[in-house]
Design an enzyme around this catalytic site. Structure first.
Site, PDB file in Angstrom:
ATOM      1  N   GLY A 145       0.771  -1.244  -0.030  1.00 19.59           N
ATOM      2  CA  GLY A 145       0.070  -0.031  -0.048  1.00 19.59           C
ATOM      3  C   GLY A 145       0.715   1.374  -0.050  1.00 19.59           C
ATOM      4  O   GLY A 145       0.366   2.245   0.544  1.00 19.59           O
ATOM      5  N   SER A 146       2.065   1.126  -0.665  1.00 17.88           N
ATOM      6  CA  SER A 146       2.748   2.731  -0.606  1.00 17.88           C
ATOM      7  C   SER A 146       2.137   3.652  -1.584  1.00 17.88           C
ATOM      8  O   SER A 146       2.185   4.796  -1.368  1.00 17.88           O
ATOM      9  CB  SER A 146       4.206   2.451  -1.096  1.00 17.88           C
ATOM     10  OG  SER A 146       4.416   1.878  -2.382  1.00 17.88           O
ATOM     11  N   ASN A 147       1.545   3.199  -2.537  1.00 19.06           N
ATOM     12  CA  ASN A 147       0.515   4.328  -3.317  1.00 19.06           C
ATOM     13  C   ASN A 147      -0.602   4.672  -2.712  1.00 19.06           C
ATOM     14  O   ASN A 147      -0.864   5.863  -2.533  1.00 19.06           O
ATOM     15  CB  ASN A 147       0.210   3.651  -4.700  1.00 19.06           C
ATOM     16  CG  ASN A 147       1.398   3.602  -5.674  1.00 19.06           C
ATOM     17  OD1 ASN A 147       1.840   4.739  -6.373  1.00 19.06           O
ATOM     18  ND2 ASN A 147       1.995   2.386  -6.195  1.00 19.06           N
ATOM     19  N   MET A 153      -4.776  -6.638  -6.560  1.00 19.49           N
ATOM     20  CA  MET A 153      -4.531  -7.522  -7.302  1.00 19.49           C
ATOM     21  C   MET A 153      -5.575  -8.475  -7.627  1.00 19.49           C
ATOM     22  O   MET A 153      -5.214  -9.799  -8.018  1.00 19.49           O
ATOM     23  CB  MET A 153      -3.390  -8.390  -6.767  1.00 19.49           C
ATOM     24  CG  MET A 153      -2.088  -7.714  -6.292  1.00 19.49           C
ATOM     25  SD  MET A 153      -1.481  -6.776  -7.864  1.00 19.49           S
ATOM     26  CE  MET A 153      -0.722  -8.315  -8.586  1.00 19.49           C
ATOM     27  N   ARG A 154      -6.789  -7.976  -8.050  1.00 19.91           N
ATOM     28  CA  ARG A 154      -7.923  -8.827  -8.764  1.00 19.91           C
ATOM     29  C   ARG A 154      -8.509  -8.307  -9.802  1.00 19.91           C
ATOM     30  O   ARG A 154      -8.426  -6.957 -10.174  1.00 19.91           O
ATOM     31  CB  ARG A 154      -9.155  -8.270  -7.476  1.00 19.91           C
ATOM     32  CG  ARG A 154      -8.751  -9.076  -6.284  1.00 19.91           C
ATOM     33  CD  ARG A 154      -8.907 -10.654  -5.953  1.00 19.91           C
ATOM     34  NE  ARG A 154     -10.182 -11.342  -6.679  1.00 19.91           N
ATOM     35  CZ  ARG A 154     -10.001 -12.531  -7.057  1.00 19.91           C
ATOM     36  NH1 ARG A 154      -8.952 -13.221  -7.025  1.00 19.91           N
ATOM     37  NH2 ARG A 154     -11.220 -13.131  -7.477  1.00 19.91           N
ATOM     38  N   LEU A 177     -11.164  -6.918 -12.295  1.00 19.43           N
ATOM     39  CA  LEU A 177     -12.521  -6.692 -12.093  1.00 19.43           C
ATOM     40  C   LEU A 177     -13.468  -7.104 -13.103  1.00 19.43           C
ATOM     41  O   LEU A 177     -12.871  -6.947 -14.535  1.00 19.43           O
ATOM     42  CB  LEU A 177     -12.622  -5.139 -11.815  1.00 19.43           C
ATOM     43  CG  LEU A 177     -11.932  -4.755 -10.465  1.00 19.43           C
ATOM     44  CD1 LEU A 177     -11.605  -3.363 -10.569  1.00 19.43           C
ATOM     45  CD2 LEU A 177     -12.881  -5.009  -9.216  1.00 19.43           C
ATOM     46  N   ASN A 179      -6.298   3.383 -12.353  1.00 13.94           N
ATOM     47  CA  ASN A 179      -5.271   2.523 -11.911  1.00 13.94           C
ATOM     48  C   ASN A 179      -3.748   2.938 -11.959  1.00 13.94           C
ATOM     49  O   ASN A 179      -3.732   3.885 -12.911  1.00 13.94           O
ATOM     50  CB  ASN A 179      -5.508   1.288 -12.607  1.00 13.94           C
ATOM     51  CG  ASN A 179      -4.504   0.056 -12.088  1.00 13.94           C
ATOM     52  OD1 ASN A 179      -4.274   0.007 -10.886  1.00 13.94           O
ATOM     53  ND2 ASN A 179      -3.805  -0.511 -13.045  1.00 13.94           N
ATOM     54  N   HIS A 184      -0.072   1.741 -13.157  1.00 14.36           N
ATOM     55  CA  HIS A 184       0.779   0.472 -13.454  1.00 14.36           C
ATOM     56  C   HIS A 184       2.330   0.734 -13.746  1.00 14.36           C
ATOM     57  O   HIS A 184       2.452   1.787 -14.175  1.00 14.36           O
ATOM     58  CB  HIS A 184      -0.085   0.122 -14.732  1.00 14.36           C
ATOM     59  CG  HIS A 184       0.654  -1.173 -15.287  1.00 14.36           C
ATOM     60  ND1 HIS A 184       0.457  -2.385 -15.083  1.00 14.36           N
ATOM     61  CD2 HIS A 184       1.633  -1.249 -16.342  1.00 14.36           C
ATOM     62  CE1 HIS A 184       0.818  -3.357 -15.752  1.00 14.36           C
ATOM     63  NE2 HIS A 184       1.834  -2.729 -16.558  1.00 14.36           N
ATOM     64  N   SER A 213       2.578   4.411 -15.364  1.00 14.32           N
ATOM     65  CA  SER A 213       1.243   5.206 -15.937  1.00 14.32           C
ATOM     66  C   SER A 213       0.123   5.160 -15.015  1.00 14.32           C
ATOM     67  O   SER A 213      -0.125   4.050 -14.218  1.00 14.32           O
ATOM     68  CB  SER A 213       0.893   4.313 -17.070  1.00 14.32           C
ATOM     69  OG  SER A 213       1.870   4.037 -17.921  1.00 14.32           O
ATOM     70  N   ASP A 233     -10.710  -4.211 -20.510  1.00 19.17           N
ATOM     71  CA  ASP A 233      -9.285  -4.848 -20.977  1.00 19.17           C
ATOM     72  C   ASP A 233      -8.281  -4.462 -19.998  1.00 19.17           C
ATOM     73  O   ASP A 233      -8.069  -3.196 -20.019  1.00 19.17           O
ATOM     74  CB  ASP A 233      -8.959  -4.472 -22.432  1.00 19.17           C
ATOM     75  CG  ASP A 233      -9.548  -5.424 -23.504  1.00 19.17           C
ATOM     76  OD1 ASP A 233     -10.213  -6.235 -22.896  1.00 19.17           O
ATOM     77  OD2 ASP A 233      -9.393  -4.794 -24.612  1.00 19.17           O
ATOM     78  N   ASP A 265      -5.164  -3.191 -17.995  1.00 18.49           N
ATOM     79  CA  ASP A 265      -4.146  -2.259 -18.359  1.00 18.49           C
ATOM     80  C   ASP A 265      -4.285  -1.686 -19.718  1.00 18.49           C
ATOM     81  O   ASP A 265      -3.130  -1.039 -20.291  1.00 18.49           O
ATOM     82  CB  ASP A 265      -2.705  -2.869 -18.326  1.00 18.49           C
ATOM     83  CG  ASP A 265      -2.460  -3.522 -17.000  1.00 18.49           C
ATOM     84  OD1 ASP A 265      -3.001  -3.119 -15.918  1.00 18.49           O
ATOM     85  OD2 ASP A 265      -1.731  -4.602 -16.894  1.00 18.49           O
ATOM     86  N   GLU A 273       6.024   6.708  -8.933  1.00 19.29           N
ATOM     87  CA  GLU A 273       4.560   6.362  -8.797  1.00 19.29           C
ATOM     88  C   GLU A 273       3.896   7.180  -7.748  1.00 19.29           C
ATOM     89  O   GLU A 273       2.757   7.753  -7.828  1.00 19.29           O
ATOM     90  CB  GLU A 273       4.172   4.842  -8.439  1.00 19.29           C
ATOM     91  CG  GLU A 273       4.716   4.099  -9.615  1.00 19.29           C
ATOM     92  CD  GLU A 273       4.520   2.518  -9.133  1.00 19.29           C
ATOM     93  OE1 GLU A 273       3.438   2.350  -8.703  1.00 19.29           O
ATOM     94  OE2 GLU A 273       5.371   1.497  -9.523  1.00 19.29           O
TER      95      GLU A 273
HETATM   96  C1  GRF Z   1       2.922  -0.724  -7.695  1.00 18.50           C
HETATM   97  O1  GRF Z   1       4.040  -0.900  -8.348  1.00 18.50           O
HETATM   98  C2  GRF Z   1       1.703  -0.428  -8.731  1.00 18.50           C
HETATM   99  O2  GRF Z   1       2.143   0.204 -10.000  1.00 18.50           O
HETATM  100  C3  GRF Z   1       1.338  -1.532  -9.041  1.00 18.50           C
HETATM  101  O3  GRF Z   1       1.438  -2.635  -7.839  1.00 18.50           O
HETATM  102  C4  GRF Z   1       2.528  -2.090  -6.932  1.00 18.50           C
HETATM  103  C5  GRF Z   1       1.681  -1.949  -5.699  1.00 18.50           C
HETATM  104  O4  GRF Z   1       2.604  -1.361  -4.716  1.00 18.50           O
HETATM  105  N1  GRF Z   1      -0.132  -1.770  -9.594  1.00 18.50           N
HETATM  106  P1  GRF Z   1       2.215  -0.661  -3.333  1.00 18.50           P
HETATM  107  O5  GRF Z   1       1.054  -1.612  -2.895  1.00 18.50           O
HETATM  108  O6  GRF Z   1       1.235   0.520  -3.854  1.00 18.50           O
HETATM  109  O7  GRF Z   1       2.976  -0.479  -2.657  1.00 18.50           O
END
Ligand code: GRF
Length: 219
Positions: free
Chosen positions: A27-29, A105-106, A108, A122, A124, A151, A158, A160, A189
């Site tokens: 969950g760093s983002n 990581m699911r 949808l 999202n 990526h 991105s 579809d 990404d 990111e």
């Molecule tokens: C990130 O690299 C994001 O781009 C990808 O999954 C990773 C998640 O990292 N979709 P975090 O859980 O946000 O640290």
């Protein structure tokens, strides 16, 4: 003379848009989005952090911050559609207006994605449309790329593949491993996601302002 405050293009001032952040892991983002939302002038607030995995480290961090958190464990559902239906109901019940997938990581269902069309973002870790899917850093290195990045895009059925909102680039350095490259990309990111979300919300407000003033936006 241009009277900006009453110019309907800019619309009435709005409160922060309530967002839901969906995670599956560290969950760093999500943290970067939470930090951005803490600023008074940022146009969003975090209404809910939700994970499909009760053990996601990011979930514990969000709870420690006093944020509303929820777990919908996908393993309790027989089908993807049943999981998505419960997810949708929870997001609506909590008043979420925009969803940010942040390491969720699911996959949808198309039904869910279309229900949230233009309200589902999202991040990526590649310069889309290159390297959709997993292991993007290792694949970029194996291909001898000199540049890599990340991105933020709108989600479409579809994977990404949705319209790109913004990208950040980093150089690939000699001696890079997937880990060192991932670390360099991840730093970008954390800047890109809050910046793209703010840009999207600014766009909504412009569009809404062009409609009848005071008409609430409904999903
Ligand atoms: C990130 O690299 C994001 O781009 C990808 O999954 C990773 C998640 O990292 N979709 P975090 O859980 O946000 O640290």
């Amino acid at each position: 003379m241009i009277d900006t405050p009453s110019d309907p293009v800019f619309g009435p001032p709005r409160d922060k848009t309530p967002i839901g952040i969906l995670i599956s892991g560290r969950g760093s983002n999500m943290r970067a989005l939470v930090d951005a939302c803490d600023a008074a002038e940022y146009p969003a607030s975090v209404r809910l952090v939700l994970s499909n995995d009760p053990a996601a480290p990011g979930l514990a961090w969000a709870a420690e911050q006093g944020l509303a958190t929820a777990v919908i464990d996908h393993r309790a559902f027989a089908t993807r559609a049943a999981f998505d239906s419960t997810l949708n109901a929870r997001l609506r019940a909590t008043g979420v207006e925009v969803i940010c997938l942040a390491g969720f990581m699911r996959l949808l269902t198309a039904e869910f994605v279309l229900t949230w069309r233009d309200r589902l973002l999202n991040i990526h870790p590649s310069l889309l449309p290159a390297y959709k899917g997993l292991n993007t850093h290792a694949r970029a290195l194996a291909a001898g790329e000199r540049e890599h990045g990340c991105s933020v895009h709108f989600v479409v059925p579809d994977m990404d593949s949705g319209p790109i909102i913004g990208q950040a680039r980093v150089p690939v350095l000699s001696g890079d491993t997937p880990e060192t490259l991932a670390e360099r990309v991840l730093k970008q990111e954390h800047k890109l996601y809050p910046s793209c979300l703010a840009a999207v919300l600014a766009g909504y407000r412009t569009l809404e302002g062009a409609r009848a003033a005071g008409t609430p936006h409904t999903l």
